[in-house]
Design a protein around this motif. Structure first.
Motif, PDB file in Angstrom:
ATOM      1  N   GLU A  45       0.800  -1.226   0.000  1.00 37.49           N
ATOM      2  CA  GLU A  45       0.000   0.000   0.000  1.00 37.49           C
ATOM      3  C   GLU A  45       0.832   1.276   0.000  1.00 37.49           C
ATOM      4  O   GLU A  45       0.325   2.342  -0.329  1.00 37.49           O
ATOM      5  CB  GLU A  45      -0.974  -0.001   1.173  1.00 37.49           C
ATOM      6  CG  GLU A  45      -2.045  -1.068   1.039  1.00 37.49           C
ATOM      7  CD  GLU A  45      -3.047  -1.040   2.172  1.00 37.49           C
ATOM      8  OE1 GLU A  45      -3.267   0.038   2.759  1.00 37.49           O
ATOM      9  OE2 GLU A  45      -3.606  -2.103   2.466  1.00 37.49           O
ATOM     10  N   SER A  46       2.093   1.173   0.346  1.00 38.32           N
ATOM     11  CA  SER A  46       2.913   2.385   0.379  1.00 38.32           C
ATOM     12  C   SER A  46       3.256   2.892  -1.020  1.00 38.32           C
ATOM     13  O   SER A  46       3.590   4.057  -1.185  1.00 38.32           O
ATOM     14  CB  SER A  46       4.192   2.150   1.183  1.00 38.32           C
ATOM     15  OG  SER A  46       5.015   1.223   0.517  1.00 38.32           O
ATOM     16  N   ILE A  47       3.162   2.020  -2.040  1.00 33.30           N
ATOM     17  CA  ILE A  47       3.455   2.465  -3.407  1.00 33.30           C
ATOM     18  C   ILE A  47       2.279   2.242  -4.356  1.00 33.30           C
ATOM     19  O   ILE A  47       2.438   2.310  -5.568  1.00 33.30           O
ATOM     20  CB  ILE A  47       4.732   1.778  -3.971  1.00 33.30           C
ATOM     21  CG1 ILE A  47       4.584   0.262  -3.993  1.00 33.30           C
ATOM     22  CG2 ILE A  47       5.967   2.204  -3.228  1.00 33.30           C
ATOM     23  CD1 ILE A  47       5.716  -0.458  -4.706  1.00 33.30           C
ATOM     24  N   PHE A  48       1.106   1.984  -3.800  1.00 31.45           N
ATOM     25  CA  PHE A  48      -0.058   1.717  -4.646  1.00 31.45           C
ATOM     26  C   PHE A  48      -1.279   2.415  -4.067  1.00 31.45           C
ATOM     27  O   PHE A  48      -1.529   2.342  -2.865  1.00 31.45           O
ATOM     28  CB  PHE A  48      -0.308   0.207  -4.732  1.00 31.45           C
ATOM     29  CG  PHE A  48      -1.341  -0.177  -5.746  1.00 31.45           C
ATOM     30  CD1 PHE A  48      -1.014  -0.225  -7.091  1.00 31.45           C
ATOM     31  CD2 PHE A  48      -2.627  -0.483  -5.369  1.00 31.45           C
ATOM     32  CE1 PHE A  48      -1.954  -0.578  -8.038  1.00 31.45           C
ATOM     33  CE2 PHE A  48      -3.577  -0.850  -6.304  1.00 31.45           C
ATOM     34  CZ  PHE A  48      -3.241  -0.889  -7.642  1.00 31.45           C
ATOM     35  N   LEU A  88       3.578  -3.008 -10.736  1.00 31.68           N
ATOM     36  CA  LEU A  88       4.467  -4.158 -10.872  1.00 31.68           C
ATOM     37  C   LEU A  88       5.877  -3.733 -11.274  1.00 31.68           C
ATOM     38  O   LEU A  88       6.855  -4.329 -10.815  1.00 31.68           O
ATOM     39  CB  LEU A  88       3.881  -5.155 -11.889  1.00 31.68           C
ATOM     40  CG  LEU A  88       2.602  -5.860 -11.424  1.00 31.68           C
ATOM     41  CD1 LEU A  88       2.010  -6.686 -12.554  1.00 31.68           C
ATOM     42  CD2 LEU A  88       2.851  -6.708 -10.191  1.00 31.68           C
ATOM     43  N   LYS A  89       5.999  -2.689 -12.094  1.00 28.52           N
ATOM     44  CA  LYS A  89       7.331  -2.167 -12.435  1.00 28.52           C
ATOM     45  C   LYS A  89       8.019  -1.601 -11.198  1.00 28.52           C
ATOM     46  O   LYS A  89       9.198  -1.838 -10.967  1.00 28.52           O
ATOM     47  CB  LYS A  89       7.217  -1.079 -13.498  1.00 28.52           C
ATOM     48  CG  LYS A  89       6.909  -1.589 -14.882  1.00 28.52           C
ATOM     49  CD  LYS A  89       6.776  -0.433 -15.845  1.00 28.52           C
ATOM     50  CE  LYS A  89       6.227  -0.887 -17.174  1.00 28.52           C
ATOM     51  NZ  LYS A  89       5.929   0.259 -18.051  1.00 28.52           N
ATOM     52  N   LEU A  90       7.269  -0.829 -10.408  1.00 29.84           N
ATOM     53  CA  LEU A  90       7.847  -0.227  -9.203  1.00 29.84           C
ATOM     54  C   LEU A  90       8.212  -1.262  -8.162  1.00 29.84           C
ATOM     55  O   LEU A  90       9.229  -1.117  -7.484  1.00 29.84           O
ATOM     56  CB  LEU A  90       6.861   0.780  -8.590  1.00 29.84           C
ATOM     57  CG  LEU A  90       6.613   2.072  -9.368  1.00 29.84           C
ATOM     58  CD1 LEU A  90       5.486   2.859  -8.724  1.00 29.84           C
ATOM     59  CD2 LEU A  90       7.889   2.889  -9.440  1.00 29.84           C
ATOM     60  N   SER A  91       7.390  -2.271  -8.032  1.00 28.66           N
ATOM     61  CA  SER A  91       7.654  -3.281  -7.002  1.00 28.66           C
ATOM     62  C   SER A  91       8.820  -4.198  -7.371  1.00 28.66           C
ATOM     63  O   SER A  91       9.417  -4.824  -6.505  1.00 28.66           O
ATOM     64  CB  SER A  91       6.398  -4.102  -6.705  1.00 28.66           C
ATOM     65  OG  SER A  91       6.017  -4.856  -7.833  1.00 28.66           O
ATOM     66  N   ASP A  92       9.141  -4.266  -8.668  1.00 26.91           N
ATOM     67  CA  ASP A  92      10.305  -5.065  -9.104  1.00 26.91           C
ATOM     68  C   ASP A  92      11.616  -4.357  -8.778  1.00 26.91           C
ATOM     69  O   ASP A  92      12.660  -4.995  -8.695  1.00 26.91           O
ATOM     70  CB  ASP A  92      10.244  -5.352 -10.608  1.00 26.91           C
ATOM     71  CG  ASP A  92       9.242  -6.456 -10.940  1.00 26.91           C
ATOM     72  OD1 ASP A  92       8.821  -7.185 -10.018  1.00 26.91           O
ATOM     73  OD2 ASP A  92       8.865  -6.555 -12.113  1.00 26.91           O
ATOM     74  N   ASN A  93      11.589  -3.040  -8.647  1.00 26.51           N
ATOM     75  CA  ASN A  93      12.814  -2.273  -8.401  1.00 26.51           C
ATOM     76  C   ASN A  93      13.176  -2.230  -6.928  1.00 26.51           C
ATOM     77  O   ASN A  93      12.556  -2.378  -6.038  1.00 26.51           O
ATOM     78  CB  ASN A  93      12.675  -0.847  -8.924  1.00 26.51           C
ATOM     79  CG  ASN A  93      12.585  -0.854 -10.443  1.00 26.51           C
ATOM     80  OD1 ASN A  93      13.156  -1.719 -11.096  1.00 26.51           O
ATOM     81  ND2 ASN A  93      11.865   0.102 -10.991  1.00 26.51           N
TER      82      ASN A  93
END
Length: 93
Positions: A45-48, A88-93
């Protein structure tokens, strides 16, 4: 990967809508909702933006309730998928 499977189901729903196959339409909608539930259970939830995601899900469910499957598909394809892909792009980094 979830995104590719979801895209295949979206394409399947679009094809089922084009030919008017009610059984296939319902099957793809159930599969899509299952994937969205799986996705939502694993988000950070912190990035979505969960509120936006829930708002769009409510719009999709309302469209489904009204029998407007094209609105369901459009909301999913053009509003939810871009934010899911970005997450999904952000969570992969």
């Amino acid at each position: 990967m979830l995104i590719n499977a979801l895209k295949e189901k979206i394409d399947g729903l679009a094809k089922a809508l084009d030919i008017g196959n009610t059984e296939e339409i319902n099957l793809f909608i159930i599969k899509i909702i299952d994937d969205l539930i799986l996705f939502s259970n694993n988000i950070n939830e912190s990035i979505f933006d969960v509120n936006f995601f829930n708002e769009k899900l409510n719009e999709m469910l309302s469209a489904m309730k009204e029998g407007d499957y094209y609105l369901f598909l459009d909301t999913l394809k053009y509003e939810l998928m871009p934010i899911i892909e970005e997450y999904l792009k952000l969570s992969d980094n």
